[in-house]
Design an enzyme around this catalytic site. Structure first.
Site, short mmCIF file in Angstrom:
data_model
loop_
_atom_site.label_atom_id
_atom_site.label_comp_id
_atom_site.label_asym_id
_atom_site.label_seq_id
_atom_site.Cartn_x
_atom_site.Cartn_y
_atom_site.Cartn_z
N ARG A 164 0.58 -1.42 0.07
CA ARG A 164 -0.24 -0.13 0.02
C ARG A 164 0.97 1.10 -0.16
O ARG A 164 0.81 1.89 1.00
CB ARG A 164 -0.90 0.09 1.11
CG ARG A 164 -2.55 -1.24 1.12
CD ARG A 164 -2.59 -1.06 -0.01
NE ARG A 164 -4.35 -1.76 0.40
CZ ARG A 164 -4.21 -2.97 -0.28
NH1 ARG A 164 -3.03 -3.43 -0.60
NH2 ARG A 164 -5.41 -3.26 0.31
N SER A 238 -10.26 -0.35 3.60
CA SER A 238 -9.38 -0.49 4.53
C SER A 238 -9.27 0.73 5.02
O SER A 238 -8.67 1.36 4.48
CB SER A 238 -8.82 -1.34 4.43
OG SER A 238 -9.51 -2.55 3.96
N GLU A 334 -4.46 4.12 5.70
CA GLU A 334 -4.96 3.80 5.10
C GLU A 334 -5.02 5.00 4.05
O GLU A 334 -4.22 4.55 2.94
CB GLU A 334 -4.92 2.50 4.04
CG GLU A 334 -4.37 1.50 2.62
CD GLU A 334 -5.57 0.81 2.01
OE1 GLU A 334 -6.52 1.97 2.14
OE2 GLU A 334 -5.55 -0.13 2.03
#
Ligand code: FAD
Ligand code: EPU
Length: 338
Positions: A164, A238, A334
């Protein structure tokens, strides 16, 4: 190109939180983008490039210009008996690109079916799902360097992809605007079906020799059953990354909680499921006013409608602090906070 003032961003972020941009303009190609960057009304203003708005949380109005990427088009750069290299405009809807590749029988992105957003944002956080990250089929991208207006080519190494993460989310943040992304896809690919739930979904469908399309359809079915649809319930997927910790930390938690969900991450490191940590800290299904933690997937923060970015952010801080207190593990957001 039209420049909008005091523009409403609520329909342009999948959390559906209220925010306004001082200026907003769309671009369909690099010439239009260059013209906007040099426009006297916009010059010197802070810039924010937006694709589908599915990985941002607005906690304030944007004081500068939002540039909406609408560069479309696809181009076949190379074709052999084994593979293709195909380039997609950064404004193309990611899932439309995946569907096109699946239709052509080109393998490599099928595990990434149904991820919201546009092609141009995919390298930003090296999108990943069901055992595949885009760094694997990635070939190169072209981006406009804002400082001098030049178009620069980045190969896989230059993108410095991580979990990520990429150069564009770290050192290069705010300095480049991604224009197109090229992928190397295979005509006879080795399919990635090792991820537990894909295997189970294929078994359920009685499929023993899956095709590229079978894998794509299995992933779509799993995602629909697990993740809230942002058109119905505001969210950005997420909210936190799954934390990567030294094996000793995982062992310490496991001693007390044998059901800890974790995966080896190489180099003596272990990736813990943030959803598990958040659930065990008691947050799953939590709701306060218009915002909360999703009832089926604790890693997803949600806006039931009417919630603000600041409320979501404050909740994320409470979740973060309680996981730290209970497990001694620091979660990292994130989602891009604006
Ligand atoms: P945006 O939200 O518009 O932008 C994200 C960031 O990239 C911002 O900082 C923006 O400024 C920057 N940016 C966007 N375009 C450009 C460009 N052309 N040039 C430079 N900077 C740019 N992600 C995963 O990795 N895996 C998943 O499985 C996944 N599932 C999701 C499920 C749901 C229900 C939702 C809502 C989100 C999910 N996400 C997932 C997150 C999200 O879909 C991805 O991060 C996606 O790539 C974001 O694309 P976007 O166009 O919406 O980006
Ligand atoms: N879990 C719980 N409780 C929860 C949620 C999850 O215990 O409330 C456990 C599950 O039982 C499972 C483990 O956590 O054992 C992992 O859950 P899941 O398979 O749902 O995946 P995830 O780790 O929560 C990651 C990505 C997703 C991606 C899926 C599938 C991150 C931060 N998230 O989620 O990506 O779609 O795997 O590969 O890596 C995104 O980035 O926005 C995103 C949705």
């Amino acid at each position: 190109m039209e420049i909008f003032r005091d523009f409403n961003l609520k329909p342009f972020n999948t959390f559906h939180v209220p925010a306004r941009a001082a200026r907003m303009a769309r671009f369909k190609n690099v010439e239009e983008l260059r013209a906007l960057l040099n426009d006297p009304e916009l010059k010197g203003l802070p810039r924010l490039v937006l694709g589908g708005g599915s990985n941002v949380l607005f906690t304030q109005d944007w004081p500068g210009v939002v540039l909406l990427n609408e560069i479309g088009g696809m181009e076949l750069l190379l074709e052999t008996d084994e593979a293709v290299i195909v380039r997609a405009g950064a404004g193309m809807v990611w899932h439309n690109f995946v569907s096109y590749c699946v239709d052509q029988g080109w393998g490599g992105v099928e595990n990434l079916s149904l991820i919201p957003g546009r092609v141009g944002a995919a390298p930003m956080q090296n999108i990943g799902a069901y055992g595949v990250e885009i760094k694997e089929p990635f070939h190169h991208l072209e981006a406009l360097r804002i400082s001098d207006g030049e178009v620069v080519r980045f190969d896989t190494q230059a993108c410095r992809f991580g979990y990520r993460e990429s150069f564009f989310k770290r050192e290069g943040k705010g300095q480049y605007i991604i224009l197109s992304v090229a992928f190397q896809l295979k005509k006879h690919p080795q399919l990635h079906t090792h991820y537990g739930s894909i295997k189970a979904e294929l078994d359920k469908r009685g499929i023993t020799a899956p095709t590229i399309r079978d894998v794509s359809e299995a992933v779509i079915a799993i995602r629909r059953s697990k993740l809230p649809n942002p058109e119905v319930l505001g969210n950005a997927g997420s909210f936190f990354k799954n934390p990567v910790v030294p094996a000793e930390v995982a062992e310490r938690i496991k001693a007390e909680h044998p059901d800890l969900s974790s995966y080896p991450a190489g180099d003596g490191q272990v990736k813990l499921a943030a959803g598990w940590l958040i659930e065990k800290a008691g947050w799953k299904g939590f709701r306060e006013g218009n915002i909360g933690v999703h009832k089926d997937q604790a890693l997803v923060l949600v806006n039931y409608g009417g919630g603000t970015g600041n409320e979501v952010y404050a909740l994320s801080t409470r979740v973060l602090e309680s996981v730290k207190e209970k497990f001694g593990v620091e979660l990292e957001r994130e989602v891009n906070i604006v």
